[in-house]
Design an enzyme around this catalytic site. Structure first.
Site, PDB file in Angstrom:
ATOM      1  N   GLY A  39      -2.435   7.648 -12.892  1.00 44.14           N
ATOM      2  CA  GLY A  39      -3.132   8.444 -13.978  1.00 44.14           C
ATOM      3  C   GLY A  39      -4.716   8.195 -13.654  1.00 44.14           C
ATOM      4  N   GLU A  40      -5.286   8.241 -14.773  1.00 43.29           N
ATOM      5  CA  GLU A  40      -6.480   8.164 -14.758  1.00 43.29           C
ATOM      6  C   GLU A  40      -7.411   9.378 -13.865  1.00 43.29           C
ATOM      7  OE1 GLU A  40      -7.888   6.136 -17.058  1.00 43.29           O
ATOM      8  OE2 GLU A  40      -5.853   5.192 -17.317  1.00 43.29           O
TER       9      GLU A  40
END
Length: 159
Positions: free
Chosen positions: A125-126
């Protein structure tokens, strides 16, 4: 995630679709966004619409951002022109969204966006896939804009 978590997610989606009358959402991306989209997806859709208006490329990473891109393309098919997909998600829904985006492009006479550049089973993610794809995109731009032609290298005048 395990089967219990998946079942819970499916239950929540079914409940939301019943509450909002799923038939009223089909073919109405703004209604769907308002009913079940969430603020973060709405913000991404708005940003993508604005970026497309300004002819700015959009680096798309993962399932949720691909979903936002799909909605943006349903609102304005010209968004498909500026999409660059960083990573292939392990989520099955991303493949469906990519197919819809390609179909929107083709239906509107726009070249369909390419496949995601990376397939590394990232689950961090991110925007981690975007961070990996940026150097690749920069290199591709440099090759197109700065690479010498054969004629330049050999000192030949080509017609």
């Amino acid at each position: 995630i395990n089967d219990e978590v998946v079942a819970k997610k499916i239950s929540i989606i079914k409940e939301a679709m019943q509450y909002h009358d799923a038939s009223s959402l089909k073919g109405a991306p703004l209604n769907a966004l308002q009913a079940v989209g969430g603020a973060e997806i709405a913000a991404m859709v708005g940003g993508m619409l604005e970026a497309s208006e300004r002819d700015m490329p959009i680096l798309v990473d993962g399932f949720i951002v691909t979903t936002a891109a799909m909605i943006a393309c349903q609102i304005d098919p010209l968004v498909t022109r500026v999409l660059l997909f960083a990573t292939q998600s392990t989520e099955k829904g991303q493949a469906i969204a990519l197919g819809i985006i390609r179909e929107i492009a083709t239906t509107n006479g726009i070249p369909a966006p390419g496949k995601p550049a990376l397939n590394m089973n990232l689950r961090m993610g991110e925007g981690s896939g975007c961070l990996l794809a940026v150097p690749m995109a920069r290199s591709a731009c440099a090759i197109v804009s700065e690479l010498a032609t054969l004629g330049e290298v050999l000192g030949l005048e080509m017609l």
